[in-house]
Design an enzyme around this catalytic site. Structure first.
Site, short mmCIF file in Angstrom:
data_model
loop_
_atom_site.label_atom_id
_atom_site.label_comp_id
_atom_site.label_asym_id
_atom_site.label_seq_id
_atom_site.Cartn_x
_atom_site.Cartn_y
_atom_site.Cartn_z
N CYS A 1 32.52 40.10 46.45
CA CYS A 1 31.94 41.44 46.48
C CYS A 1 30.94 41.57 47.64
CB CYS A 1 31.33 41.78 45.13
SG CYS A 1 31.05 43.55 44.88
N HIS B 1 35.37 40.16 41.06
CA HIS B 1 34.47 39.15 40.48
C HIS B 1 35.22 38.17 39.57
CE1 HIS B 1 30.56 41.00 41.61
NE2 HIS B 1 31.28 42.11 41.65
N GLU C 1 34.28 35.42 38.50
CA GLU C 1 33.34 34.77 37.57
C GLU C 1 33.14 35.56 36.29
OE1 GLU C 1 30.73 37.64 39.82
OE2 GLU C 1 32.51 36.44 40.25
#
Length: 198
Positions: free
Chosen positions: A81, A176, A178
């Site tokens: 990002c 993302h 994660e």
């Protein structure tokens, strides 16, 4: 294996936890808030966050300079990002307007808010080069790559925008990884590390 996560601003805890899971106890994850730690790592993750603030703090703390130096030596760097924006060589009018000093490491041009504001956050299954199954990607006020040089390998696209790419030791994702339980993107990055050891 020592993975450093830039922790001056942004989505840090999720990255640290996901990276620990991906390593499976075969390495350590350290957070980086000031200069001097980047050179001790084998790879670096630049997480999401507010790119203007992240960029300014990285330069002020001397972290940007260290990342640029180590990246040029071959250290694997992954930007998600806002991290994607920082690694770019060129930005859109939004980047120019905010006077962001990009790291200029990847031969890509970035559109800072390609997918709109926070309310436009969404999830989408992506076909990623080298992955057998689609990857459920979480986009939050995501940027996108609007053009890439010949040395850049496009890993994934969404709506004609490039949302994941690799240029040698540099990896970027507009989404993302994660924030999901799927560790494949983390494993992909970790596979880049043994070829380059600090």
């Amino acid at each position: 294996m020592r993975i450093g996560v830039i922790a001056i601003q942004g989505n840090v805890e999720e990255h640290v936890e996901a990276m620990k899971r991906a390593l499976g106890g075969k390495g350590e994850v350290v957070t980086i808030k000031h200069s001097g730690i980047v050179p001790t790592c084998d790879a670096i993750v630049i997480p999401g966050g507010e790119s203007t603030t992240l960029c300014r703090l990285a330069w002020r703390e001397g972290i940007a300079q260290e990342i640029i130096e180590k990246a040029r030596q071959g250290m694997p760097i992954w930007g998600t990002c806002a991290g994607l924006i920082l690694l770019a060589s060129r930005g859109d009018e939004e980047v120019t307007k905010t006077k962001q000093q990009l790291f200029g490491l990847m031969d890509i041009t970035v559109n800072r808010n390609a997918f709109g504001r926070q309310i436009d956050s969404f999830e989408a299954p992506l076909a990623i080069a080298g992955f057998d199954e689609p990857f459920n990607a979480v986009f939050i006020r995501a940027p996108a790559i609007v053009s890439a040089g010949q040395n850049v390998k496009v890993l994934a696209k969404y709506d004609d925008f490039i949302v994941a790419a690799r240029q040698q030791n540099l990896l970027v994702s507009a989404f993302h990884p994660e924030l999901t339980d799927d560790l494949r993107f983390h494993w992909y990055f970790l596979e880049m590390v043994p070829g380059w050891k600090n």
